[in-house]
Every structure is written in C-alpha cells, then in structure tokens.
Design a protein around this motif. Structure first.
Motif, PDB file in Angstrom:
ATOM      1  N   ARG A  83      21.730  72.289 -68.741  1.00  0.00           N
ATOM      2  CA  ARG A  83      21.857  72.913 -69.993  1.00  0.00           C
ATOM      3  C   ARG A  83      22.963  72.487 -71.175  1.00  0.00           C
ATOM      4  O   ARG A  83      22.984  72.405 -72.258  1.00  0.00           O
ATOM      5  N   GLU A  84      24.493  72.625 -70.431  1.00  0.00           N
ATOM      6  CA  GLU A  84      25.384  72.511 -71.181  1.00  0.00           C
ATOM      7  C   GLU A  84      25.647  71.348 -71.755  1.00  0.00           C
ATOM      8  O   GLU A  84      25.317  70.113 -70.965  1.00  0.00           O
ATOM      9  N   VAL A  85      26.120  70.964 -72.980  1.00  0.00           N
ATOM     10  CA  VAL A  85      26.309  69.619 -73.560  1.00  0.00           C
ATOM     11  C   VAL A  85      27.908  69.624 -73.913  1.00  0.00           C
ATOM     12  O   VAL A  85      28.288  70.401 -74.586  1.00  0.00           O
ATOM     13  N   GLU A  86      28.659  68.466 -73.575  1.00  0.00           N
ATOM     14  CA  GLU A  86      30.003  68.349 -73.735  1.00  0.00           C
ATOM     15  C   GLU A  86      30.141  68.449 -75.310  1.00  0.00           C
ATOM     16  O   GLU A  86      29.290  67.831 -75.980  1.00  0.00           O
ATOM     17  N   TRP A  87      31.284  69.285 -75.921  1.00  0.00           N
ATOM     18  CA  TRP A  87      31.373  69.554 -77.339  1.00  0.00           C
ATOM     19  C   TRP A  87      31.481  68.028 -78.091  1.00  0.00           C
ATOM     20  O   TRP A  87      31.007  67.926 -79.113  1.00  0.00           O
ATOM     21  N   ASP A 147      14.156  59.616 -80.654  1.00  0.00           N
ATOM     22  CA  ASP A 147      14.602  59.244 -79.002  1.00  0.00           C
ATOM     23  C   ASP A 147      15.563  60.281 -78.643  1.00  0.00           C
ATOM     24  O   ASP A 147      15.418  60.777 -77.310  1.00  0.00           O
ATOM     25  N   LEU A 148      16.635  60.477 -79.483  1.00  0.00           N
ATOM     26  CA  LEU A 148      17.872  60.923 -78.864  1.00  0.00           C
ATOM     27  C   LEU A 148      17.413  62.425 -78.881  1.00  0.00           C
ATOM     28  O   LEU A 148      17.989  63.079 -77.876  1.00  0.00           O
ATOM     29  N   TYR A 149      16.730  63.128 -79.821  1.00  0.00           N
ATOM     30  CA  TYR A 149      16.314  64.355 -79.869  1.00  0.00           C
ATOM     31  C   TYR A 149      15.694  64.641 -78.656  1.00  0.00           C
ATOM     32  O   TYR A 149      15.838  65.744 -77.787  1.00  0.00           O
ATOM     33  N   ARG A 150      14.629  63.980 -78.162  1.00  0.00           N
ATOM     34  CA  ARG A 150      13.683  64.036 -76.996  1.00  0.00           C
ATOM     35  C   ARG A 150      14.665  64.002 -75.912  1.00  0.00           C
ATOM     36  O   ARG A 150      14.494  64.707 -74.753  1.00  0.00           O
ATOM     37  N   HIS A 151      15.392  62.960 -75.721  1.00  0.00           N
ATOM     38  CA  HIS A 151      16.423  62.835 -74.469  1.00  0.00           C
ATOM     39  C   HIS A 151      17.398  64.164 -74.343  1.00  0.00           C
ATOM     40  O   HIS A 151      17.230  64.689 -73.252  1.00  0.00           O
ATOM     41  N   PHE A 152      17.782  64.700 -75.420  1.00  0.00           N
ATOM     42  CA  PHE A 152      18.687  65.819 -75.401  1.00  0.00           C
ATOM     43  C   PHE A 152      17.675  67.008 -74.987  1.00  0.00           C
ATOM     44  O   PHE A 152      18.094  68.035 -74.109  1.00  0.00           O
ATOM     45  N   ARG A 153      16.485  67.256 -75.472  1.00  0.00           N
ATOM     46  CA  ARG A 153      15.573  68.425 -75.117  1.00  0.00           C
ATOM     47  C   ARG A 153      15.460  68.376 -73.750  1.00  0.00           C
ATOM     48  O   ARG A 153      15.080  69.544 -73.347  1.00  0.00           O
TER      49      ARG A 153
END
Ligand code: HEM
Length: 419
Positions: free
Chosen positions: A276-280, A265-271
């Motif tokens: 686009r950018e994700v906080e480090w 679920d987390l993978y799909r959420h981020f996909r």
C-alpha cells in the motif's frame, strides 16, 4: 559475498555518484548565469552570451552528465546484467566534463569554435558510452527492452551535429536550424528518454500485479511521433510548407498519445501495487511526469505557430528548468540515496553492526528535498512568466529563487551523505 565482488559493486555505485554530484555542481553554475541573463530574457535578447551559457550548462553540464551516470547504473541493474567497464566510464566522464566546460566557455568569450570543440568531445564521450553499454548488452537478460532506449540516441546526435554546425557559423536548415536543434534536443532526446526509462524504473522500484508497464507500444509511438515532427520541420526548412505542417501535426499527435499511454500505464501499475505505502520520492517523480504532459503539449502548440516568440521562449524555459529539472532532480534523489545506502549499508558493507541502520527512505531529508523541488519549479514559473510578460523583476526573482532552491538541494545531499 566475496571481497572482489563487493569492491566491484561499490566502485559501480561510486561512478554514478561522481557523475551525479558533478551534474549538481553544473546546475549551480547554470542558475548563476541565469541571474546574469534575467534582464536579457525579459527584453527578448535570446542570443545573449550568459543565456546561451546557462542553457548549455543545464542541458549538457547537468542533464546530460546525470543521464550518462544514470545509464551506467540503470542499464545493468534494471535490465539485469553487469557493466562492461568502469574504467571506460571514467574516460567518458573526463570527455563529457571537458565538453560541458568548453561549450559555455565558447559562448561567454564569444569564440563559438570552442563550443564546437565541446560538441565534438560530447560526441566522443557518447560513442564511448554506447560502446560500453553495447558490450554490457550481451550480459543483459532484458535485451529487447534495453535496445529500445538506444533508439532515442539518434535525436541526441542530430541535436549535437546541428549545434556544432551552428557554432561554426553554418545553418544547414536555414532559419529552421535553431528550432530543429532545440526540439530534437529537449523533446526528442531528453523527454523521450524519460518516457522510455520511467516505466522500466517504476516497474523496478514498485512491485505490482499489473504487467502492462513492460509494453513497448508507447515507446514506439513517441519515437515515431518525434521522427515525424522533425521530418516535418526539416521539410519546412526546405520550403515544402504544404506537406510539412500536416506531418508535424500528426507527429505531435502520436507523441502526445504515446506520452498519455505511459501515464495511463503508470496509473494502473500504481493502482495494482502489492504494497500500500508508496515512498515519498516516487510520488514526486510521478508528479513531474504527469505535469510534463501539458508542457509538451504547449511545445507542440508553439511549434505549430500558435504562440508569439516571447511566449514560445517562456515555454522553453518551463520545459528545461521546470519539467526536466524536476524529473531529473527527483529521479536523482531516488537513485543517489539508493547508491549511498547500498555503498554504506548494503551487501554487508556496514562496518559497525551495533549502529542503527537507517531505512532507505530516511536517508534523504524529505522536507528539504520537497521544498527544493517546488522552489526550483516556482523559480522556473517566475522566470517563464517574466520572459512572456517582458518583466525584468519577475525573471530576476525567478532566477534568484531557482538559485536558492539549488542551494537547498545541495544541503539535502550533504545531510544524506552524513547519515
Ligand atoms: C541535448 C543537447 C542540447 C540542447 C537541448 C540544446 C538546446 C539549445 C537551446 C534551447 C538553444 C537556444 C538558446 C537561446 O536562445 O538562448 C540553443 C542554442 C544553440 N546551441 Fe544548443 N543545445 C544542445 C547542445 C548543443 C551543442 C553540443 C552545441 C555545440 C556544439 C550547441 C550549440 C548551440 C548554438 C551555437 C546555439 C545558438 C544558435 C544560434 O545562433 O541561433 N548546442 N541550444
């Protein structure tokens, strides 16, 4: 925003900071006692007093205090409501800190009744937390999701009640008491809590077109799985070995499937995220969650009798000082910097408008935090390897590396507070 509202907000931010910084202090004491216990670890002396003190400084002084502080913030913010009482939060703080001191002290001076008193203080503090959150629940928009979190608390109470009875020299499940205590505390309580809370927090931090993160299915699976594992262990302690093995194995399977479901679920959420950018720091939280799955699978394997004692202890250290420390440290970096930023610059709190306001992700020094997180994970790996292989030099260097990583984390926080 009115001055009263602003005051309420900043004192709500402050209370979580007080909890979290106290937790970081206890973590330093934990690493110090691990250096003392390094030799015992490599020789298989599991009940060494420094080791028992270090383990409980970690689980109560660090992990539990940070979790209590985080809940006072997360429940009202992520589930949309208002914290019932900050004052009660400080009463609960005083009790948990006293408990966190009494527990290791009891082990170090070898008067385990002091540890039992620590356990009782901890129960009292957690009951107050639950009452405060229960009152807060009335104001929440997302009551159902918040209630799911409460379902992890029974594992905590089982752990502490077993701990108190062992401190008083009673072992209700015979030889199975300590394994039950460890499993319900580390996997049943802390790991389950992380799995229940992470999707909610990630949904809050990152906006996405995928809506599946709010499903309660994975949460139910891990809760039911852990209940079955513990029931299996309790049956084993009662001599009903024939049923217990199957029940524990089925429980672990459910748990691991539920955990994998959270990861998918987390993978799909981020996909499907909107920006686009994700906080480090979020990438580090994700790294900790994905890295935790094989660690929990190793626990399952060890608890089903697949590992020798020294390697089972090695896995335990990896779960605590690797997996749990990483996840809590990464979440804390995210939450603390948010609280600091909000306290200093949020809601019109900036006093001097001519000064440049730093962006949220610039607040925490990135390289230092990353080196510290990897350093503590590397320390945990060395410590675990030294324990498994029976090599004193390795366990000692792992504990020394972990201590150095802790100093670095403290420095990163200090720099963040000056920005
Ligand atoms: C979530 C909370 C807790 C966790 C995760 C936890 C975890 C552990 C672990 C991993 C050990 C094994 C350490 C070693 O072998 O050196 C242990 C042992 C022990 N714990 Fe805890 N603990 C928790 C809370 C408590 C509390 C609150 C008490 C007491 C009030 C307590 C009392 C004990 C005792 C007495 C032992 C040694 C048991 C023996 O004689 O074999 N624990 N715990």
């Amino acid at each position: 925003m009115s001055a009263t509202n602003q005051n309420f907000l900043s004192s709500r931010f402050r209370i979580t900071r007080v909890y979290m910084l106290t937790g970081v202090g206890f973590l330093g004491a934990c690493w110090f006692f691990l250096i003392q216990a390094a030799e015992s670890l490599s020789r298989g002396r599991w009940l060494d007093s420094s080791l028992l003190a270090a383990v409980h400084l970690f689980v109560i002084g660090y992990a539990m205090i940070v979790v209590h502080g985080a809940m006072l913030q997360i429940v009202p913010v992520a589930f949309q409501g208002r914290l019932y009482s900050i004052r009660l939060g400080y009463v609960q703080y005083a009790l948990i800190v006293l408990g966190a001191v009494a527990l290791p002290l009891g082990f170090l001076v070898d008067v385990w009744r002091i540890a039992a008193v620590g356990g009782l203080l901890l129960i009292l503090s957690t009951v107050i937390l639950l009452w405060n959150l229960g009152q807060t629940l009335r104001t929440l928009k997302k009551k159902g999701e918040a209630l799911l979190l409460a379902a992890a608390f029974p594992f905590f109470f089982v752990t502490v009640l077993l701990g108190v009875s062992m401190s008083l020299g009673r072992f209700p499940a015979g030889e199975g008491t300590l394994p039950l205590h460890m499993m319900s505390g580390i996997v049943g309580w802390f790991t389950t809590l992380i799995l229940l809370i992470s999707p909610r927090l990630m949904g809050f931090f990152v906006s996405s077109r995928y809506k599946g993160l709010r499903k309660s299915g994975p949460g139910f699976l891990v809760l039911a799985g852990m209940a079955a594992v513990l029931a299996g262990e309790a049956l084993k302690a009662g001599g009903r070995v024939a049923v217990s093995g199957g029940l524990s194995a089925a429980g672990w399977l459910l748990y691991l499937i539920g955990y994998a479901w959270v990861l998918v679920d987390l993978y799909r959420h981020f996909r499907h995220r909107r920006r686009r950018e994700v906080e480090w720091v979020l990438k580090w939280i994700l790294g900790g969650l994905y890295g935790g799955w094989p660690v929990v699978a190793a626990w399952a394997f060890a608890s089903l009798g697949g590992l020798r004692e020294n390697w089972a202890a090695s896995g335990l250290l990896l779960s605590l000082l690797g997996f749990l420390q990483w996840n809590i440290g990464a979440f804390m970096a995210k939450i603390l910097l948010f609280l600091r930023w909000m306290g200093r610059y949020g809601h019109g709190a900036a006093k001097d408008s001519s000064k440049r306001i730093p962006a949220l992700q610039e607040m925490m020094p990135r390289r230092m935090t990353v080196v510290s997180l990897t350093g503590s994970a590397a320390g945990a790996v060395l410590l675990a390897l030294g324990t498994g292989l029976g090599q004193g030099a390795l366990t000692f260097s792992g504990a020394a590396l972990g201590t150095a990583a802790w100093v670095l984390y403290g420095l990163a926080l200090l720099i963040m507070y000056r920005r």
